[in-house]
Design a protein around this motif. Sequence first.
Motif, PDB file in Angstrom:
ATOM      1  N   LEU B  11       0.863  -1.181   0.000  1.00  0.00           N
ATOM      2  CA  LEU B  11       0.000   0.000   0.000  1.00  0.00           C
ATOM      3  C   LEU B  11       0.897   1.228   0.000  1.00  0.00           C
ATOM      4  CD1 LEU B  11      -3.103  -0.006   0.129  1.00  0.00           C
ATOM      5  CD2 LEU B  11      -2.922   0.242   2.602  1.00  0.00           C
ATOM      6  N   VAL B  12       0.559   2.192  -0.869  1.00  0.00           N
ATOM      7  CA  VAL B  12       1.289   3.456  -0.897  1.00  0.00           C
ATOM      8  C   VAL B  12       0.290   4.579  -0.685  1.00  0.00           C
ATOM      9  CG1 VAL B  12       2.791   4.981  -2.218  1.00  0.00           C
ATOM     10  CG2 VAL B  12       3.009   2.503  -2.483  1.00  0.00           C
ATOM     11  N   LYS B  13       0.554   5.393   0.327  1.00  0.00           N
ATOM     12  CA  LYS B  13      -0.358   6.485   0.662  1.00  0.00           C
ATOM     13  C   LYS B  13       0.423   7.775   0.843  1.00  0.00           C
ATOM     14  CE  LYS B  13      -4.127   4.027   0.840  1.00  0.00           C
ATOM     15  NZ  LYS B  13      -5.271   4.284  -0.071  1.00  0.00           N
ATOM     16  N   GLY B 107       1.054  -9.923   6.134  1.00  0.00           N
ATOM     17  CA  GLY B 107       1.573  -8.580   6.332  1.00  0.00           C
ATOM     18  C   GLY B 107       1.166  -7.609   5.231  1.00  0.00           C
ATOM     19  N   THR B 108       1.119  -6.348   5.600  1.00  0.00           N
ATOM     20  CA  THR B 108       0.884  -5.263   4.645  1.00  0.00           C
ATOM     21  C   THR B 108       2.052  -4.303   4.747  1.00  0.00           C
ATOM     22  OG1 THR B 108      -1.535  -5.378   4.789  1.00  0.00           O
ATOM     23  CG2 THR B 108      -0.565  -3.303   4.021  1.00  0.00           C
ATOM     24  N   ARG B 109       2.740  -4.131   3.630  1.00  0.00           N
ATOM     25  CA  ARG B 109       3.847  -3.181   3.630  1.00  0.00           C
ATOM     26  C   ARG B 109       3.298  -1.819   3.210  1.00  0.00           C
ATOM     27  NH1 ARG B 109       8.820  -2.914   4.620  1.00  0.00           N
ATOM     28  NH2 ARG B 109       9.156  -5.155   4.700  1.00  0.00           N
ATOM     29  N   LEU B 110       3.257  -0.925   4.150  1.00  0.00           N
ATOM     30  CA  LEU B 110       2.714   0.414   3.925  1.00  0.00           C
ATOM     31  C   LEU B 110       3.854   1.407   3.738  1.00  0.00           C
ATOM     32  CD1 LEU B 110       0.373   2.528   3.946  1.00  0.00           C
ATOM     33  CD2 LEU B 110       0.729   2.681   6.420  1.00  0.00           C
ATOM     34  N   THR B 111       3.762   2.167   2.661  1.00  0.00           N
ATOM     35  CA  THR B 111       4.700   3.257   2.424  1.00  0.00           C
ATOM     36  C   THR B 111       3.933   4.560   2.410  1.00  0.00           C
ATOM     37  OG1 THR B 111       6.121   1.817   1.082  1.00  0.00           O
ATOM     38  CG2 THR B 111       6.432   4.200   0.856  1.00  0.00           C
TER      39      THR B 111
END
Lengths: 111, 113
Positions: B11-13, B107-111
Amino acid sequence: AQRVTQPEKLLSVFKGAPVELKCNYSYSGSPELFWYVQYSRQRLQLLLRHISRESIKGFTADLNKGETSFHLKKPFAQEEDSAMYYCALSTSGGSNYKLTFGKGTLLTVNP
Amino acid sequence: DVKVTQSSRYLVKRTGEKVFLECVQDMDHENMFWYRQDPGLGLRLIYFSYDVKMKEKGDIPEGYSVSREKKERFSLILESASTNQTSMYLCASSSVQGNSPLHFGNGTRLTVT
């Protein structure tokens, strides 16, 4: 407050050599301890728990209340043992209500 | 076999956005957890829940909230994402039976940019 210490961030051994991943804990109550493992590109999973007194994939760990330690040992390391290992402390009567993890040790087993 | 599913792998926010991370488990577990995993810091507990609509703060709850409207679903909310929340987020569940293990999602890799 409870605390789990894994003093080694990185540990490198050769295949066939013995390996010991250290874990020390701080907790005033009766501890329940676990080792979790995360292989590359896989989810974190339970390796073993002290209450079961079991050997999983050749690994064992003994709870030493006098030294407040729960070191993970294997007599002959294999390349497939390369992974991140986390020691964890349960502080709510074994329900995993709140599991405190150490910072982890990355084990590399070289051919 | 227990399955814990996190809705997004990556996810990129942007900074300031409201972010929802979703987690669903299929084993009727009472306990659910959100951790963040950072190199050199290990796993740190953000929030956990031991029943529907119940929640308790973990060790690093600041900047996060959670929602548990149904037993199988536990959502982590970043009210206003910041760059220091860039991390791997792990959801886990367990039953209340003694010594039952945690079952983790992928897992969720959030950037956050």
